[in-house]
Design a protein around this motif. Structure first.
Motif, PDB file in Angstrom:
ATOM      1  N   TYR A 105       0.840  -1.194   0.000  1.00 53.36           N
ATOM      2  CA  TYR A 105       0.000   0.000   0.000  1.00 53.36           C
ATOM      3  C   TYR A 105       0.876   1.244   0.000  1.00 53.36           C
ATOM      4  O   TYR A 105       2.035   1.208   0.425  1.00 53.36           O
ATOM      5  CB  TYR A 105      -0.954  -0.003   1.200  1.00 53.36           C
ATOM      6  CG  TYR A 105      -0.293   0.045   2.559  1.00 53.36           C
ATOM      7  CD1 TYR A 105      -0.158   1.255   3.251  1.00 53.36           C
ATOM      8  CD2 TYR A 105       0.182  -1.119   3.167  1.00 53.36           C
ATOM      9  CE1 TYR A 105       0.446   1.288   4.502  1.00 53.36           C
ATOM     10  CE2 TYR A 105       0.773  -1.079   4.413  1.00 53.36           C
ATOM     11  CZ  TYR A 105       0.907   0.126   5.083  1.00 53.36           C
ATOM     12  OH  TYR A 105       1.498   0.168   6.320  1.00 53.36           O
ATOM     13  N   ALA A 106       0.323   2.366  -0.461  1.00 49.00           N
ATOM     14  CA  ALA A 106       1.132   3.555  -0.724  1.00 49.00           C
ATOM     15  C   ALA A 106       1.382   4.395   0.529  1.00 49.00           C
ATOM     16  O   ALA A 106       2.524   4.585   0.946  1.00 49.00           O
ATOM     17  CB  ALA A 106       0.492   4.400  -1.819  1.00 49.00           C
ATOM     18  N   ASP A 107       0.330   4.932   1.136  1.00 50.57           N
ATOM     19  CA  ASP A 107       0.469   5.907   2.209  1.00 50.57           C
ATOM     20  C   ASP A 107       1.496   6.953   1.771  1.00 50.57           C
ATOM     21  O   ASP A 107       1.434   7.451   0.666  1.00 50.57           O
ATOM     22  CB  ASP A 107       0.852   5.216   3.522  1.00 50.57           C
ATOM     23  CG  ASP A 107       0.559   6.083   4.736  1.00 50.57           C
ATOM     24  OD1 ASP A 107       0.024   7.194   4.545  1.00 50.57           O
ATOM     25  OD2 ASP A 107       0.853   5.665   5.855  1.00 50.57           O
ATOM     26  N   ARG A 108       2.497   7.284   2.625  1.00 47.06           N
ATOM     27  CA  ARG A 108       3.520   8.255   2.228  1.00 47.06           C
ATOM     28  C   ARG A 108       4.895   7.619   2.121  1.00 47.06           C
ATOM     29  O   ARG A 108       5.905   8.315   2.008  1.00 47.06           O
ATOM     30  CB  ARG A 108       3.545   9.402   3.237  1.00 47.06           C
ATOM     31  CG  ARG A 108       2.331  10.326   3.108  1.00 47.06           C
ATOM     32  CD  ARG A 108       2.215  11.272   4.273  1.00 47.06           C
ATOM     33  NE  ARG A 108       1.759  10.585   5.475  1.00 47.06           N
ATOM     34  CZ  ARG A 108       1.509  11.197   6.637  1.00 47.06           C
ATOM     35  NH1 ARG A 108       1.676  12.494   6.734  1.00 47.06           N
ATOM     36  NH2 ARG A 108       1.098  10.495   7.678  1.00 47.06           N
ATOM     37  N   CYS A 109       4.962   6.300   2.168  1.00 49.08           N
ATOM     38  CA  CYS A 109       6.248   5.609   2.083  1.00 49.08           C
ATOM     39  C   CYS A 109       6.706   5.576   0.631  1.00 49.08           C
ATOM     40  O   CYS A 109       6.140   4.837  -0.171  1.00 49.08           O
ATOM     41  CB  CYS A 109       6.126   4.190   2.626  1.00 49.08           C
ATOM     42  SG  CYS A 109       5.459   4.097   4.297  1.00 49.08           S
ATOM     43  N   SER A 129       9.018   6.066  -5.108  1.00 50.86           N
ATOM     44  CA  SER A 129       8.075   5.051  -5.599  1.00 50.86           C
ATOM     45  C   SER A 129       6.633   5.326  -5.190  1.00 50.86           C
ATOM     46  O   SER A 129       5.781   4.450  -5.315  1.00 50.86           O
ATOM     47  CB  SER A 129       8.497   3.663  -5.077  1.00 50.86           C
ATOM     48  OG  SER A 129       8.437   3.627  -3.667  1.00 50.86           O
ATOM     49  N   ARG A 130       6.343   6.538  -4.708  1.00 51.77           N
ATOM     50  CA  ARG A 130       4.990   6.803  -4.201  1.00 51.77           C
ATOM     51  C   ARG A 130       3.909   6.632  -5.247  1.00 51.77           C
ATOM     52  O   ARG A 130       2.774   6.279  -4.935  1.00 51.77           O
ATOM     53  CB  ARG A 130       4.924   8.206  -3.606  1.00 51.77           C
ATOM     54  CG  ARG A 130       5.573   8.323  -2.238  1.00 51.77           C
ATOM     55  CD  ARG A 130       5.601   9.747  -1.758  1.00 51.77           C
ATOM     56  NE  ARG A 130       6.490  10.563  -2.591  1.00 51.77           N
ATOM     57  CZ  ARG A 130       6.761  11.835  -2.371  1.00 51.77           C
ATOM     58  NH1 ARG A 130       6.190  12.461  -1.357  1.00 51.77           N
ATOM     59  NH2 ARG A 130       7.583  12.493  -3.160  1.00 51.77           N
ATOM     60  N   GLU A 131       4.231   6.879  -6.498  1.00 51.41           N
ATOM     61  CA  GLU A 131       3.230   6.771  -7.566  1.00 51.41           C
ATOM     62  C   GLU A 131       3.224   5.393  -8.221  1.00 51.41           C
ATOM     63  O   GLU A 131       2.424   5.152  -9.128  1.00 51.41           O
ATOM     64  CB  GLU A 131       3.493   7.847  -8.629  1.00 51.41           C
ATOM     65  CG  GLU A 131       3.467   9.277  -8.107  1.00 51.41           C
ATOM     66  CD  GLU A 131       2.147   9.623  -7.430  1.00 51.41           C
ATOM     67  OE1 GLU A 131       1.091   9.215  -7.962  1.00 51.41           O
ATOM     68  OE2 GLU A 131       2.172  10.294  -6.392  1.00 51.41           O
ATOM     69  N   ALA A 132       4.105   4.515  -7.790  1.00 53.84           N
ATOM     70  CA  ALA A 132       4.167   3.187  -8.426  1.00 53.84           C
ATOM     71  C   ALA A 132       4.648   2.166  -7.401  1.00 53.84           C
ATOM     72  O   ALA A 132       5.796   1.717  -7.445  1.00 53.84           O
ATOM     73  CB  ALA A 132       5.104   3.219  -9.631  1.00 53.84           C
ATOM     74  N   VAL A 133       3.764   1.805  -6.479  1.00 60.55           N
ATOM     75  CA  VAL A 133       4.176   0.902  -5.394  1.00 60.55           C
ATOM     76  C   VAL A 133       4.175  -0.563  -5.814  1.00 60.55           C
ATOM     77  O   VAL A 133       4.567  -1.425  -5.017  1.00 60.55           O
ATOM     78  CB  VAL A 133       3.279   1.085  -4.153  1.00 60.55           C
ATOM     79  CG1 VAL A 133       3.424   2.472  -3.594  1.00 60.55           C
ATOM     80  CG2 VAL A 133       1.835   0.739  -4.455  1.00 60.55           C
TER      81      VAL A 133
END
Length: 259
Positions: A105-109, A129-133
């Motif tokens: 999952y993305a969140d802010r990581c 990688s926030r836009e492509a986890v």
């Protein structure tokens, strides 16, 4: 903020003058530094990625939720730490042995560090990688871990306006960094939540990593998850704040290849 960082650097320098560094060389191309000083109990592993003896590995999705020691044994890694923040899956992109975690999952990581064997040792890459986890941006990548926030980028301090307030409170910490050119990988685990030993804040991590020549560094999951395992030194070398190993979702390990 610059005055705050300057004051913090001076304070850390004063502490360092009273520090005791216990140094060992547990494996070829690897140094372990155990720093003890008032209010600080830190372990750092400095591994030469260009020497040809160090192979970096991360957890495959089917082997999630293991202790650091279990991961190390299953992957034949002599050194291992905990990696991504997590809930049911990893926060941010994760890849182990070429297999991407499809339920991350993305969140802010979004501070990712990738590894792969290269012609001159281990090849690395930092990327957002926030836009492509669920997709590694480079086809050559084999292992990826992700943290948050980025602390250093090309030698410059990174201040993330979205950092959680917990980053400014002392806690046990795990972080990873590299020296210029990706020559060395530096793993750091700092103990805390003990009497006279609360841990460190995000700002306090920066001068410590800089002292060991790190130009790029990022924060990983901390608290009770923070753990460093070194096989030749008896296993878990720090003191996890849970007083036992925690099952964490993924890991980063070093396999020492002897020829």
């Amino acid at each position: 903020m610059n005055r705050l960082l300057t004051a913090l650097t001076l304070t850390l320098a004063a502490h360092t003058a009273r520090a005791v560094d216990l140094r060992t060389r547990p494996y070829p191309c690897v140094e372990h530094v155990h720093r003890i000083e008032p209010g600080l109990d830190a372990h750092l592993v400095i591994a030469d990625l260009h020497c040809g003896a160090v192979d970096v590995v991360a957890t495959r999705p089917r082997e999630r939720r293991a202790t650091v020691s279990t991961f190390a044994r299953e992957y034949s890694a002599q050194i291992a730490i905990n990696a991504n923040f997590f809930e049911e899956s990893t926060c941010g992109l994760a890849m182990g042995e070429g297999v991407v975690w499809r339920d991350a999952y993305a969140d802010r990581c979004g501070a990712s560090l990738g590894f792969a064997p290269g012609p001159r040792g281990t090849r690395i890459a930092y990327f957002d990688s926030r836009e492509a986890v669920h997709d590694a941006p480079f086809p050559w990548l084999r292992n990826v871990i992700t943290g948050w926030p980025m602390l250093l980028r090309r030698g410059e301090v990174v201040f993330d306006p979205e950092e959680p307030i917990g980053m400014y409170r002392p806690h046990p910490r795990t972080m990873v960094g590299t020296t210029p050119g990706g020559q060395s990988l530096v793993l750091a685990v700092i103990d805390g939540r003990r009497a006279q030993l609360p841990g460190v804040t995000s700002l306090e991590m920066i001068p410590l990593m800089e002292e060991f020549g790190v130009s790029d560094a990022m924060n990983l999951d901390g608290g009770g998850s923070s753990e460093l395992w070194i096989e030749s030194e008896g296993g878990v070398v720090n003191v996890p704040s849970d007083h036992r190993e925690r099952s964490v979702v993924n890991h980063l390990g070093l396999r020492i290849v002897t020829r």
